[in-house]
Design a protein around this motif. Structure first.
Motif, mmCIF file in Angstrom:
data_model
loop_
_atom_site.group_PDB
_atom_site.id
_atom_site.type_symbol
_atom_site.label_atom_id
_atom_site.label_comp_id
_atom_site.label_asym_id
_atom_site.label_seq_id
_atom_site.Cartn_x
_atom_site.Cartn_y
_atom_site.Cartn_z
ATOM 1 N N MET A 80 6.036 12.293 0.177
ATOM 2 C CA MET A 80 5.588 13.681 0.060
ATOM 3 C C MET A 80 6.744 14.478 -0.514
ATOM 4 O O MET A 80 7.718 14.751 0.176
ATOM 5 N N ILE A 81 6.641 14.826 -1.774
ATOM 6 C CA ILE A 81 7.737 15.496 -2.455
ATOM 7 C C ILE A 81 7.375 16.956 -2.705
ATOM 8 O O ILE A 81 6.392 17.262 -3.376
ATOM 9 N N GLN A 82 8.143 17.839 -2.106
ATOM 10 C CA GLN A 82 7.932 19.283 -2.194
ATOM 11 C C GLN A 82 6.558 19.701 -1.682
ATOM 12 O O GLN A 82 5.906 20.573 -2.231
ATOM 13 N N HIS A 137 0.851 -1.182 0.000
ATOM 14 C CA HIS A 137 0.000 0.000 0.000
ATOM 15 C C HIS A 137 0.895 1.243 0.000
ATOM 16 O O HIS A 137 1.677 1.447 0.925
ATOM 17 N N VAL A 138 0.771 2.048 -1.047
ATOM 18 C CA VAL A 138 1.617 3.233 -1.228
ATOM 19 C C VAL A 138 0.719 4.457 -1.350
ATOM 20 O O VAL A 138 -0.355 4.403 -1.951
ATOM 21 N N MET A 139 1.160 5.570 -0.794
ATOM 22 C CA MET A 139 0.431 6.835 -0.914
ATOM 23 C C MET A 139 1.375 7.929 -1.390
ATOM 24 O O MET A 139 2.444 8.124 -0.815
ATOM 25 N N GLY A 140 0.975 8.617 -2.455
ATOM 26 C CA GLY A 140 1.717 9.781 -2.917
ATOM 27 C C GLY A 140 0.898 11.022 -2.650
ATOM 28 O O GLY A 140 -0.215 11.149 -3.144
ATOM 29 N N VAL A 141 1.435 11.928 -1.857
ATOM 30 C CA VAL A 141 0.701 13.135 -1.481
ATOM 31 C C VAL A 141 1.311 14.333 -2.214
ATOM 32 O O VAL A 141 2.477 14.645 -2.034
ATOM 33 N N GLY A 142 0.503 14.963 -3.082
ATOM 34 C CA GLY A 142 1.021 16.037 -3.918
ATOM 35 C C GLY A 142 1.867 15.476 -5.037
ATOM 36 O O GLY A 142 2.981 15.941 -5.296
ATOM 37 N N SER A 143 1.334 14.471 -5.744
ATOM 38 C CA SER A 143 2.110 13.734 -6.740
ATOM 39 C C SER A 143 2.290 14.468 -8.057
ATOM 40 O O SER A 143 3.041 14.015 -8.920
ATOM 41 N N LEU A 199 17.873 20.725 -1.846
ATOM 42 C CA LEU A 199 16.774 19.967 -1.261
ATOM 43 C C LEU A 199 17.271 19.131 -0.094
ATOM 44 O O LEU A 199 18.437 18.744 -0.034
ATOM 45 N N GLY A 200 16.366 18.844 0.820
ATOM 46 C CA GLY A 200 16.648 17.912 1.899
ATOM 47 C C GLY A 200 15.710 16.726 1.787
ATOM 48 O O GLY A 200 14.554 16.878 1.395
ATOM 49 N N VAL A 201 16.216 15.551 2.083
ATOM 50 C CA VAL A 201 15.399 14.335 2.080
ATOM 51 C C VAL A 201 15.415 13.742 3.474
ATOM 52 O O VAL A 201 16.485 13.582 4.080
ATOM 53 N N LEU A 202 14.232 13.428 3.978
ATOM 54 C CA LEU A 202 14.116 12.744 5.257
ATOM 55 C C LEU A 202 13.382 11.436 5.035
ATOM 56 O O LEU A 202 12.321 11.418 4.404
#
Length: 282
Positions: free
Chosen positions: A141-143, A55-61, A273-276
């Motif tokens: 959640m990317i950007q 199960h995957v969710m992309g928020v603001g894809s 950019l920063g990735v967490l």
């Protein structure tokens, strides 16, 4: 914000034009692609162990290009799995482009796409009202930032501008004057790190160097420059609606060494950019 200034997100067409220009002038997508194809695979290998369905969710894809690149790496790590993919995107134009992209890409039959044309806040409200108990294996959640309370046992990938980027300096200076706080919260990975540290939540952190050529922003009347300036300030028609004093200060800071450097006569804005990667909550 001044009564004369409106948020850029109120005009979907101009927002998309300014965003496309931003991508054209920046190295954001190439640096993301490097992360996706070099570092992300090992992260994806650790999710959904032993599961036949993820199960995957992309928020603001957005228009889906980055999502599908991540799925290509996910497929390499989990050859036999099927995927339920929740896509959360408020822009009808972006969602349409995502659907078109999916229709043109071969070998995606292992993914079931559920399209949610809504903001992250609306999606969270809908999710709670319907009392869904589905657990996500991977949320990205990317950007953008959307706090999902109790993200269960899945990994959470957040990509935002770094607190050390020009954006961080710019937002700290003009947060109350430029940013529409109902639609933009001016959050950097520095802010998220502070929050996660306060909650003793485990995470991995990466920095992705990136830059934007913003030279045209300083040429009065340049259409590309004014469009890019809208994106940088998040204000619709910033050049013609901002008070003269605010406009002068904003341009001065954008050019300042805290935000940009000059290279061969071009003004290059720090878009790092920063990735967490937030580990599953126990």
């Amino acid at each position: 914000m001044s009564y004369a200034m409106r948020s850029l997100v109120e005009d979907d067409n101009r927002y998309l034009k300014s965003f496309q220009l931003f991508l054209e002038c920046s190295s954001e997508h190439p640096c993301m692609q490097d992360f996706i194809h070099v570092i992300l695979p090992d992260i994806l290998a650790s999710i959904g162990e032993g599961k036949a369905n993820l199960h995957v969710m992309g928020v603001g894809s957005g228009s889906g290009e980055v999502d599908l690149e991540m799925f290509s790496e996910l497929r390499l790590k989990h050859l036999a799995v099927t995927v339920d993919n929740q896509v959360v995107e408020p822009s009808a134009q972006q969602l349409h482009l995502y659907k078109v992209l999916v229709s043109q890409k071969p070998n995606l039959d292992y993914i079931k796409f559920t399209w949610n044309k809504m903001t992250a806040t609306e999606f969270e409200k809908d999710w709670r009202e319907k009392n869904y108990t589905k657990k996500m294996d991977f949320i990205h959640m990317i950007q953008m930032l959307y706090y999902v309370k109790d993200p269960c046992k899945g990994k959470l990938l957040i990509i935002l501008v770094s607190g050390e980027s020009g954006w961080g300096k710019h937002w700290k200076t003009f947060k109350t004057q430029l940013c529409n706080t109902e639609s933009s919260h001016s959050v950097t990975t520095g802010d998220i790190k502070t929050y996660l540290d306060s909650k003793t939540v485990s995470y991995q952190s990466y920095e992705l160097p990136s830059q934007i050529d913003i030279t045209e922003c300083f040429t009065e009347g340049d259409q590309r420059g004014e469009l890019l300036l809208d994106f940088l300030t998040e204000v619709l028609n910033f050049s013609s609606t901002a008070p003269a004093e605010l406009k002068a200060r904003a341009l001065e800071l954008l050019r300042h060494p805290d935000c940009s450097k000059e290279v061969e006569g071009r003004v290059i804005f720090n878009n790092t950019l920063g990735v967490l990667v937030v580990d599953p909550l126990q």
